[in-house]
Design a protein around this motif. Sequence first.
Motif, PDB file in Angstrom:
ATOM      1  N   SER A  35     -31.456   6.557  41.295  1.00 61.94           N
ATOM      2  CA  SER A  35     -30.615   7.486  40.544  1.00 61.94           C
ATOM      3  C   SER A  35     -30.068   6.797  39.298  1.00 61.94           C
ATOM      4  N   ARG A  36     -29.570   7.590  38.366  1.00 63.55           N
ATOM      5  CA  ARG A  36     -28.954   6.994  37.176  1.00 63.55           C
ATOM      6  C   ARG A  36     -27.755   6.136  37.571  1.00 63.55           C
ATOM      7  N   ASP A  37     -26.930   6.616  38.489  1.00 57.18           N
ATOM      8  CA  ASP A  37     -25.752   5.850  38.887  1.00 57.18           C
ATOM      9  C   ASP A  37     -26.146   4.482  39.437  1.00 57.18           C
ATOM     10  N   TYR A  38     -27.212   4.432  40.212  1.00 55.47           N
ATOM     11  CA  TYR A  38     -27.644   3.165  40.783  1.00 55.47           C
ATOM     12  C   TYR A  38     -28.116   2.210  39.685  1.00 55.47           C
ATOM     13  N   VAL A  39     -28.970   2.701  38.799  1.00 53.12           N
ATOM     14  CA  VAL A  39     -29.508   1.843  37.737  1.00 53.12           C
ATOM     15  C   VAL A  39     -28.388   1.359  36.819  1.00 53.12           C
ATOM     16  N   GLU A  40     -27.497   2.259  36.469  1.00 57.12           N
ATOM     17  CA  GLU A  40     -26.419   1.915  35.551  1.00 57.12           C
ATOM     18  C   GLU A  40     -25.399   0.990  36.201  1.00 57.12           C
ATOM     19  N   GLY A  41     -25.281   1.046  37.519  1.00 58.61           N
ATOM     20  CA  GLY A  41     -24.257   0.273  38.207  1.00 58.61           C
ATOM     21  C   GLY A  41     -24.662  -1.127  38.599  1.00 58.61           C
ATOM     22  N   ARG A  42     -25.936  -1.497  38.418  1.00 60.88           N
ATOM     23  CA  ARG A  42     -26.374  -2.834  38.831  1.00 60.88           C
ATOM     24  C   ARG A  42     -25.683  -3.907  37.995  1.00 60.88           C
ATOM     25  N   VAL A  43     -25.109  -4.888  38.666  1.00 64.09           N
ATOM     26  CA  VAL A  43     -24.423  -5.982  37.980  1.00 64.09           C
ATOM     27  C   VAL A  43     -25.473  -6.998  37.548  1.00 64.09           C
ATOM     28  N   ARG A  44     -25.625  -7.162  36.253  1.00 62.48           N
ATOM     29  CA  ARG A  44     -26.665  -8.035  35.730  1.00 62.48           C
ATOM     30  C   ARG A  44     -26.098  -8.849  34.557  1.00 62.48           C
ATOM     31  N   ALA A  45     -26.985  -9.246  33.673  1.00 61.44           N
ATOM     32  CA  ALA A  45     -26.653 -10.161  32.589  1.00 61.44           C
ATOM     33  C   ALA A  45     -25.614  -9.582  31.633  1.00 61.44           C
ATOM     34  N   GLY A  46     -24.979 -10.488  30.894  1.00 59.35           N
ATOM     35  CA  GLY A  46     -23.981 -10.033  29.936  1.00 59.35           C
ATOM     36  C   GLY A  46     -24.067 -10.693  28.580  1.00 59.35           C
ATOM     37  N   VAL A  47     -25.130 -11.486  28.326  1.00 57.61           N
ATOM     38  CA  VAL A  47     -25.270 -12.196  27.047  1.00 57.61           C
ATOM     39  C   VAL A  47     -26.433 -11.598  26.274  1.00 57.61           C
ATOM     40  N   LEU A  48     -26.160 -11.073  25.095  1.00 56.29           N
ATOM     41  CA  LEU A  48     -27.187 -10.485  24.240  1.00 56.29           C
ATOM     42  C   LEU A  48     -27.497 -11.430  23.083  1.00 56.29           C
ATOM     43  N   GLU A  49     -28.776 -11.702  22.887  1.00 53.25           N
ATOM     44  CA  GLU A  49     -29.196 -12.489  21.737  1.00 53.25           C
ATOM     45  C   GLU A  49     -28.962 -11.703  20.452  1.00 53.25           C
ATOM     46  N   GLN A  50     -28.962 -12.421  19.345  1.00 51.88           N
ATOM     47  CA  GLN A  50     -28.765 -11.785  18.048  1.00 51.88           C
ATOM     48  C   GLN A  50     -29.801 -10.686  17.800  1.00 51.88           C
ATOM     49  N   GLY A  51     -31.058 -10.948  18.151  1.00 48.93           N
ATOM     50  CA  GLY A  51     -32.100  -9.951  17.941  1.00 48.93           C
ATOM     51  C   GLY A  51     -31.892  -8.698  18.764  1.00 48.93           C
ATOM     52  N   THR A  52     -31.396  -8.842  19.983  1.00 53.21           N
ATOM     53  CA  THR A  52     -31.112  -7.683  20.830  1.00 53.21           C
ATOM     54  C   THR A  52     -29.974  -6.859  20.254  1.00 53.21           C
ATOM     55  N   VAL A  53     -28.942  -7.539  19.774  1.00 47.92           N
ATOM     56  CA  VAL A  53     -27.810  -6.849  19.149  1.00 47.92           C
ATOM     57  C   VAL A  53     -28.285  -6.037  17.940  1.00 47.92           C
ATOM     58  N   GLU A  54     -29.086  -6.647  17.101  1.00 50.23           N
ATOM     59  CA  GLU A  54     -29.572  -5.957  15.899  1.00 50.23           C
ATOM     60  C   GLU A  54     -30.468  -4.779  16.257  1.00 50.23           C
ATOM     61  N   LEU A  55     -31.276  -4.928  17.306  1.00 47.45           N
ATOM     62  CA  LEU A  55     -32.146  -3.829  17.715  1.00 47.45           C
ATOM     63  C   LEU A  55     -31.327  -2.647  18.220  1.00 47.45           C
ATOM     64  N   LEU A  56     -30.309  -2.895  19.039  1.00 49.81           N
ATOM     65  CA  LEU A  56     -29.477  -1.799  19.525  1.00 49.81           C
ATOM     66  C   LEU A  56     -28.807  -1.071  18.377  1.00 49.81           C
ATOM     67  N   ASP A  57     -28.420  -1.811  17.348  1.00 53.48           N
ATOM     68  CA  ASP A  57     -27.882  -1.165  16.150  1.00 53.48           C
ATOM     69  C   ASP A  57     -28.923  -0.262  15.492  1.00 53.48           C
ATOM     70  N   ARG A  58     -30.156  -0.779  15.342  1.00 55.29           N
ATOM     71  CA  ARG A  58     -31.211  -0.005  14.683  1.00 55.29           C
ATOM     72  C   ARG A  58     -31.553   1.254  15.471  1.00 55.29           C
TER      73      ARG A  58
END
Length: 390
Positions: A35-58
């Motif tokens: 379900s969406r709740d399950y996927v969204e609720g998984r506790v995972r990583a918290g460090v985004l590289e610069q390239g990932t940050v820029e991609l999310l902006d784009r």
Amino acid sequence: MRTQIAIIGAGPAGLVLAHLLHRAGIDAVVVERRSRDYVEGRVRAGVLEQGTVELLDRLGVGARMRREGLPHAGTNLAVDGEMFRIDMQALTGSGIMVYGQQEVMRDLFDAAEERGLPIVFEAEEVQPHDIGTDRPHVTWRRDGAEHRLDCDFVAGCDGFHGVSRGCIPDGVRQEFERVYPFGWLGILAEVPPAAHELIYANHERGFALASMRSAGRSRYYVQCPLDDRIEDWPDDRFWDELCLRLGPQAAAGVTRGRSFEKSIAPLRSFVTEPMRHGRLFLAGDAAHIVPPTGAKGMNLAVSDVVMLAEALAEFYQDKSAAGIDGYSARALARVWKAERFSWWFTGLTHRFPGTGPLERRLQQAELAYIKGSRAAQTTLAENYVGLPLV
């Protein structure tokens, strides 16, 4: 049903790929067994590289990240309680963003709803078929009914335990794996972080990490034996061990509180080759796993699908198969560099069973070298903030 790209898995790889393809005018359907709740609720990583940050902006999904995320210009290493800082911004011109995978997924799902990206949740018995032909399809069961999705290509973004990787025949697929002889005991607590930036601690009793998810929520880890149980680690014992390994300077900033999430995660290095077979492409954890020390898991998934989306856009827009033919080699070149860094950083900061006085002294010598060498710090910083796509 028919689409151009069938995406199996609605984690970071699958959702980012769906948004990239939507931006390129390529139709895709995402099929997810949870379900969406399950996927969204998984506790995972918290460090985004610069390239990932820029991609999310784009992609137009970075606004909340920019408001609530914590930009870091550096990180800290502690050796038997003595701390020194790596100034990533000064050394590389880039930093990282602390913003949990749960929050990234929420932003991706919200934007998918707004853009009408089709996602099928709670799909059971998902299976790709005919990937060696030019007419692949994906089947699943939902609400007791059989469903079929015809497509041009299948993107297997369904994680380490998904079905996609196993569709590559044994005689074709090669797997490389190391399972580490310890785990990470992690907790989440509604307390302010010990420091503004992450602290990686190497101590004679083992590794520790002081991290965070927000200005009021902290994420802490200590290395522990794989056969430990959560019940073995009441909060008081965890806080005592964490502070001991961090050392007095860092421990002075630790605010203790009741944990609301506690888990033990095993560590492994894993790569499968190739990442493409016929009309099937692998991306993210379906193709590779890294120990979390290097903070590469979600970032590698993002770099995979950036390359894959470029290849598919070239196929549809320019009628060229060069990109899809080269996808596996291109993605693996970056994957192996991230695997190397994560393996090296794990070896540098953890205590392995059988580690003796010689190995301990060598760790201390290498950390002392990093502390005193701008060149060594630059190498660490370049890998940590993220190597460019190749």
